[in-house]
Write an enzyme that holds these catalytic residues in place. Sequence first.
Site, PDB file in Angstrom:
ATOM      1  N   ARG A 107       0.656  -1.161  -0.192  1.00  0.00           N
ATOM      2  CA  ARG A 107       0.297  -0.058   0.084  1.00  0.00           C
ATOM      3  C   ARG A 107       1.191   1.150   0.303  1.00  0.00           C
ATOM      4  O   ARG A 107       1.604   1.484   1.026  1.00  0.00           O
ATOM      5  CB  ARG A 107      -0.739  -0.090   1.114  1.00  0.00           C
ATOM      6  CG  ARG A 107      -2.092   0.923   1.135  1.00  0.00           C
ATOM      7  CD  ARG A 107      -3.167   0.641   2.562  1.00  0.00           C
ATOM      8  NE  ARG A 107      -1.936   0.434   3.845  1.00  0.00           N
ATOM      9  CZ  ARG A 107      -3.173   0.936   4.502  1.00  0.00           C
ATOM     10  NH1 ARG A 107      -4.761   1.144   4.637  1.00  0.00           N
ATOM     11  NH2 ARG A 107      -2.238   1.672   5.994  1.00  0.00           N
ATOM     12  N   THR A 111      -1.017   7.536  -0.536  1.00  0.00           N
ATOM     13  CA  THR A 111      -2.251   7.906  -1.265  1.00  0.00           C
ATOM     14  C   THR A 111      -3.039   6.422  -0.331  1.00  0.00           C
ATOM     15  O   THR A 111      -4.530   6.281  -1.211  1.00  0.00           O
ATOM     16  CB  THR A 111      -1.617   7.456  -2.989  1.00  0.00           C
ATOM     17  OG1 THR A 111      -1.602   5.841  -3.214  1.00  0.00           O
ATOM     18  CG2 THR A 111      -0.742   8.296  -4.001  1.00  0.00           C
ATOM     19  N   ASP A 203       1.399  -2.094  12.495  1.00  0.00           N
ATOM     20  CA  ASP A 203       1.688  -2.675  11.014  1.00  0.00           C
ATOM     21  C   ASP A 203       1.680  -4.170  10.922  1.00  0.00           C
ATOM     22  O   ASP A 203       2.838  -4.293  11.551  1.00  0.00           O
ATOM     23  CB  ASP A 203       2.977  -2.215  10.102  1.00  0.00           C
ATOM     24  CG  ASP A 203       2.857  -2.561   9.410  1.00  0.00           C
ATOM     25  OD1 ASP A 203       3.349  -3.866   8.812  1.00  0.00           O
ATOM     26  OD2 ASP A 203       2.703  -1.317   8.154  1.00  0.00           O
ATOM     27  N   ASP A 206       5.213  -5.421   9.377  1.00  0.00           N
ATOM     28  CA  ASP A 206       6.280  -4.853  10.141  1.00  0.00           C
ATOM     29  C   ASP A 206       6.351  -5.818  11.366  1.00  0.00           C
ATOM     30  O   ASP A 206       7.989  -6.214  11.954  1.00  0.00           O
ATOM     31  CB  ASP A 206       5.614  -3.051  10.933  1.00  0.00           C
ATOM     32  CG  ASP A 206       7.161  -3.092   9.337  1.00  0.00           C
ATOM     33  OD1 ASP A 206       6.977  -3.377   8.653  1.00  0.00           O
ATOM     34  OD2 ASP A 206       6.861  -1.141   9.203  1.00  0.00           O
TER      35      ASP A 206
HETATM   36  C1  PRP Z   1      -0.641  -4.099   4.711  1.00  0.00           C
HETATM   37  C2  PRP Z   1      -1.598  -5.161   4.619  1.00  0.00           C
HETATM   38  C3  PRP Z   1      -2.398  -5.905   3.292  1.00  0.00           C
HETATM   39  C4  PRP Z   1      -3.043  -3.796   3.629  1.00  0.00           C
HETATM   40  C5  PRP Z   1      -3.655  -4.258   3.991  1.00  0.00           C
HETATM   41  O1  PRP Z   1      -0.020  -4.635   3.839  1.00  0.00           O
HETATM   42  O2  PRP Z   1      -0.335  -6.717   5.196  1.00  0.00           O
HETATM   43  O3  PRP Z   1      -1.409  -6.006   2.684  1.00  0.00           O
HETATM   44  O4  PRP Z   1      -1.841  -3.522   4.206  1.00  0.00           O
HETATM   45  O5  PRP Z   1      -4.217  -2.073   3.462  1.00  0.00           O
HETATM   46  P1  PRP Z   1      -5.690  -2.168   2.612  1.00  0.00           P
HETATM   47  O6  PRP Z   1      -6.705  -2.803   3.311  1.00  0.00           O
HETATM   48  O7  PRP Z   1      -5.863  -0.391   2.646  1.00  0.00           O
HETATM   49  O8  PRP Z   1      -5.454  -2.077   1.249  1.00  0.00           O
HETATM   50  P2  PRP Z   1       1.544  -3.439   3.586  1.00  0.00           P
HETATM   51  O9  PRP Z   1       0.975  -2.461   2.584  1.00  0.00           O
HETATM   52  O10 PRP Z   1       1.331  -2.744   4.433  1.00  0.00           O
HETATM   53  O11 PRP Z   1       2.228  -4.437   2.683  1.00  0.00           O
HETATM   54  P3  PRP Z   1       3.829  -5.333   3.712  1.00  0.00           P
HETATM   55  O12 PRP Z   1       2.492  -6.612   4.313  1.00  0.00           O
HETATM   56  O13 PRP Z   1       4.508  -5.280   2.081  1.00  0.00           O
HETATM   57  O14 PRP Z   1       3.733  -4.563   4.969  1.00  0.00           O
HETATM   58  N1  URA Z   2      -2.329  -2.690   7.186  1.00  0.00           N
HETATM   59  C1  URA Z   2      -1.605  -3.150   8.571  1.00  0.00           C
HETATM   60  O1  URA Z   2      -0.853  -4.237   8.696  1.00  0.00           O
HETATM   61  N2  URA Z   2      -2.193  -2.302   9.538  1.00  0.00           N
HETATM   62  C2  URA Z   2      -3.110  -2.143   9.250  1.00  0.00           C
HETATM   63  O2  URA Z   2      -3.809  -1.149  10.493  1.00  0.00           O
HETATM   64  C3  URA Z   2      -3.931  -0.952   8.487  1.00  0.00           C
HETATM   65  C4  URA Z   2      -3.011  -1.879   7.200  1.00  0.00           C
END
Ligand code: PRP
Ligand code: URA
Length: 212
Positions: A107, A111, A203, A206
């Site tokens: 994400r 944006t 997150d 993370d």
């Molecule tokens: C997080 C999570 C989802 C997304 C959810 O991933 O694991 O994939 O955010 O957010 P949304 O419903 O608003 O799209 P992230 O983008 O942080 O990527 P990562 O798992 O690589 O850290």
């Molecule tokens: N992605 C995450 O990992 N946590 C949140 O709360 C939202 C998006």
Amino acid sequence: MRTYPNLTVVGHPLIRHKLAVLRDAQTPTKQFKELVDEIAMLITYEITRDLPLEAVEIETPLERTTAHTLAGKKLTLVPILRAGLGMVDGVARLIPSARVGHIGLFRDHETLQPVDYYFKIPSEPEARDFIVLDPMLATGGSASAAVASLKRSGATRVQLVCLVAAPEGVERMLADHPDVRVWTAALDRELNAQGYILPGLGDAGDRLFGTR
Ligand code: PRP
Ligand code: URA
């Protein structure tokens, strides 16, 4: 709690207990990883409740009998990278024959739009039942994009399993993919201005991989 026609909240006491520990900011990475794995496994027990069975004849050590094994198409797990990876082993422990595809999405922090970077699923998607895995359903942008990619490749039967969902994400899935059933361990209150789920767990990627 609000209800949605596409959403099932799996509120088993064991799941709720583990989720409480998962949400705690003090929970270290090792335990966080174990809990994601365990909750994913417990949800799997629930989502597979209606899987079709077929009768098979077997020989026990004592006699011949009719038993039942899973019928139908092979299940395919599709974690959304990165955080969905943390759920794969837990689900696969109960469905060891499942194939695993991968969808890479992150994400954009400004944006909140999903940016895709990887897509690999098994052949003959039209003949498979897909279970998309991602612990967090926030705006729903990532899950919706992942399901759209699967459908473009030919998938017709898709479910989404997450651990924590926001109403905004559930509504987005209902609008974009009303045919996709969403399973979650918890439906939280709302998103904050940065698109994080409240109360949430932070997150997920993370916390799973120690990149905070
Ligand atoms: C997080 C999570 C989802 C997304 C959810 O991933 O694991 O994939 O955010 O957010 P949304 O419903 O608003 O799209 P992230 O983008 O942080 O990527 P990562 O798992 O690589 O850290
Ligand atoms: N992605 C995450 O990992 N946590 C949140 O709360 C939202 C998006």
